[in-house]
Motif scaffolding. Structure first.
Motif, mmCIF file in Angstrom:
data_model
loop_
_atom_site.group_PDB
_atom_site.id
_atom_site.type_symbol
_atom_site.label_atom_id
_atom_site.label_comp_id
_atom_site.label_asym_id
_atom_site.label_seq_id
_atom_site.Cartn_x
_atom_site.Cartn_y
_atom_site.Cartn_z
ATOM 1 N N GLN A 3 0.819 -1.198 0.000
ATOM 2 C CA GLN A 3 0.000 0.000 0.000
ATOM 3 C C GLN A 3 0.859 1.257 0.000
ATOM 4 N N ARG A 4 2.000 1.242 0.693
ATOM 5 C CA ARG A 4 2.874 2.414 0.709
ATOM 6 C C ARG A 4 3.431 2.696 -0.680
ATOM 7 N N ALA A 5 3.799 1.665 -1.408
ATOM 8 C CA ALA A 5 4.334 1.857 -2.753
ATOM 9 C C ALA A 5 3.274 2.479 -3.662
ATOM 10 N N ARG A 6 2.036 2.061 -3.500
ATOM 11 C CA ARG A 6 0.964 2.611 -4.309
ATOM 12 C C ARG A 6 0.746 4.090 -3.958
ATOM 13 N N PHE A 7 0.855 4.442 -2.679
ATOM 14 C CA PHE A 7 0.671 5.828 -2.250
ATOM 15 C C PHE A 7 1.802 6.709 -2.755
ATOM 16 N N SER A 8 3.041 6.226 -2.703
ATOM 17 C CA SER A 8 4.164 7.053 -3.130
ATOM 18 C C SER A 8 4.166 7.263 -4.636
ATOM 19 N N ALA A 9 3.490 6.410 -5.389
ATOM 20 C CA ALA A 9 3.421 6.585 -6.837
ATOM 21 C C ALA A 9 2.658 7.845 -7.203
ATOM 22 N N CYS A 10 1.786 8.322 -6.321
ATOM 23 C CA CYS A 10 1.028 9.537 -6.604
ATOM 24 C C CYS A 10 1.926 10.765 -6.644
ATOM 25 N N TRP A 11 3.060 10.717 -6.018
ATOM 26 C CA TRP A 11 3.909 11.897 -5.887
ATOM 27 C C TRP A 11 5.030 11.934 -6.923
ATOM 28 N N ARG A 12 5.004 11.057 -7.894
ATOM 29 C CA ARG A 12 6.048 11.057 -8.922
ATOM 30 C C ARG A 12 5.974 12.273 -9.835
ATOM 31 N N CYS A 13 4.837 12.944 -9.880
ATOM 32 C CA CYS A 13 4.677 14.088 -10.771
ATOM 33 C C CYS A 13 5.166 15.393 -10.140
ATOM 34 N N VAL A 14 5.634 15.388 -8.913
ATOM 35 C CA VAL A 14 6.052 16.620 -8.242
ATOM 36 C C VAL A 14 7.190 17.329 -8.976
ATOM 37 N N PRO A 15 8.264 16.654 -9.447
ATOM 38 C CA PRO A 15 9.302 17.394 -10.169
ATOM 39 C C PRO A 15 8.782 18.077 -11.432
ATOM 40 N N MET A 16 7.777 17.520 -12.077
ATOM 41 C CA MET A 16 7.217 18.153 -13.262
ATOM 42 C C MET A 16 6.557 19.480 -12.908
ATOM 43 N N SER A 17 5.958 19.575 -11.710
ATOM 44 C CA SER A 17 5.311 20.820 -11.312
ATOM 45 C C SER A 17 6.331 21.935 -11.155
ATOM 46 N N ARG A 18 7.554 21.606 -10.788
ATOM 47 C CA ARG A 18 8.597 22.625 -10.686
ATOM 48 C C ARG A 18 8.964 23.177 -12.055
ATOM 49 N N ALA A 19 8.830 22.379 -13.078
ATOM 50 C CA ALA A 19 9.136 22.836 -14.435
ATOM 51 C C ALA A 19 7.996 23.685 -14.993
ATOM 52 N N ILE A 20 6.789 23.465 -14.527
ATOM 53 C CA ILE A 20 5.629 24.183 -15.047
ATOM 54 C C ILE A 20 5.466 25.546 -14.389
ATOM 55 N N LEU A 21 5.912 25.698 -13.143
ATOM 56 C CA LEU A 21 5.683 26.951 -12.414
ATOM 57 C C LEU A 21 6.197 28.193 -13.139
ATOM 58 N N PRO A 22 7.403 28.205 -13.717
ATOM 59 C CA PRO A 22 7.816 29.417 -14.444
ATOM 60 C C PRO A 22 6.923 29.728 -15.638
ATOM 61 N N LEU A 23 6.433 28.703 -16.310
ATOM 62 C CA LEU A 23 5.532 28.928 -17.443
ATOM 63 C C LEU A 23 4.192 29.498 -16.988
ATOM 64 N N VAL A 24 3.732 29.055 -15.836
ATOM 65 C CA VAL A 24 2.480 29.577 -15.290
ATOM 66 C C VAL A 24 2.648 31.052 -14.948
ATOM 67 N N GLY A 25 3.775 31.412 -14.341
ATOM 68 C CA GLY A 25 4.035 32.812 -14.016
ATOM 69 C C GLY A 25 4.131 33.678 -15.259
ATOM 70 N N LEU A 26 4.774 33.159 -16.275
ATOM 71 C CA LEU A 26 4.891 33.898 -17.535
ATOM 72 C C LEU A 26 3.519 34.098 -18.173
ATOM 73 N N LEU A 27 2.721 33.054 -18.210
ATOM 74 C CA LEU A 27 1.381 33.159 -18.773
ATOM 75 C C LEU A 27 0.533 34.151 -17.977
ATOM 76 N N ALA A 28 0.618 34.094 -16.665
ATOM 77 C CA ALA A 28 -0.143 35.035 -15.832
ATOM 78 C C ALA A 28 0.307 36.462 -16.102
ATOM 79 N N GLY A 29 1.611 36.680 -16.215
ATOM 80 C CA GLY A 29 2.118 38.021 -16.509
ATOM 81 C C GLY A 29 1.631 38.537 -17.846
ATOM 82 N N ILE A 30 1.651 37.689 -18.852
ATOM 83 C CA ILE A 30 1.178 38.093 -20.184
ATOM 84 C C ILE A 30 -0.309 38.446 -20.140
ATOM 85 N N LEU A 31 -1.098 37.616 -19.465
ATOM 86 C CA LEU A 31 -2.532 37.886 -19.390
ATOM 87 C C LEU A 31 -2.827 39.161 -18.609
#
Length: 78
Positions: A3-31
């Motif tokens: 069960q722990r392995a299944r739970f930790s699989a949910c958090w594999r996308c966290v490094p991707m969110s760090r890559a998206i944050l600058p793009l979100v800020g740029l998009l917000a600034g443009i808008l």
């Protein structure tokens, strides 16, 4: 342990969110600039949506993972 392995699989996308944050800020600034110059007639809540949508989506995913984890922990092995 399974069960722990299944739970930790949910958090594999966290490094991707760090890559998206600058793009979100740029998009917000443009808008925001487009709204202030009068090029957009959108309401402010929609212009600022790149700033509040990612935390809402993250909270939804985290909530789903917690519910799935709680359900997996509540099951008894056959």
């Amino acid at each position: 342990m399974f069960q722990r392995a299944r739970f930790s699989a949910c958090w594999r996308c966290v490094p991707m969110s760090r890559a998206i944050l600058p793009l979100v800020g740029l998009l917000a600034g443009i808008l925001i600039v487009l709204k202030l110059t009068g090029s957009l007639s959108w309401p402010w809540w929609l212009v600022l949506s790149p700033l509040w949508l990612p935390p809402v989506a993250y909270a939804l995913v985290a909530g789903i993972c917690v519910i799935l984890y709680a359900g997996a922990m509540g099951r008894k092995p056959d």
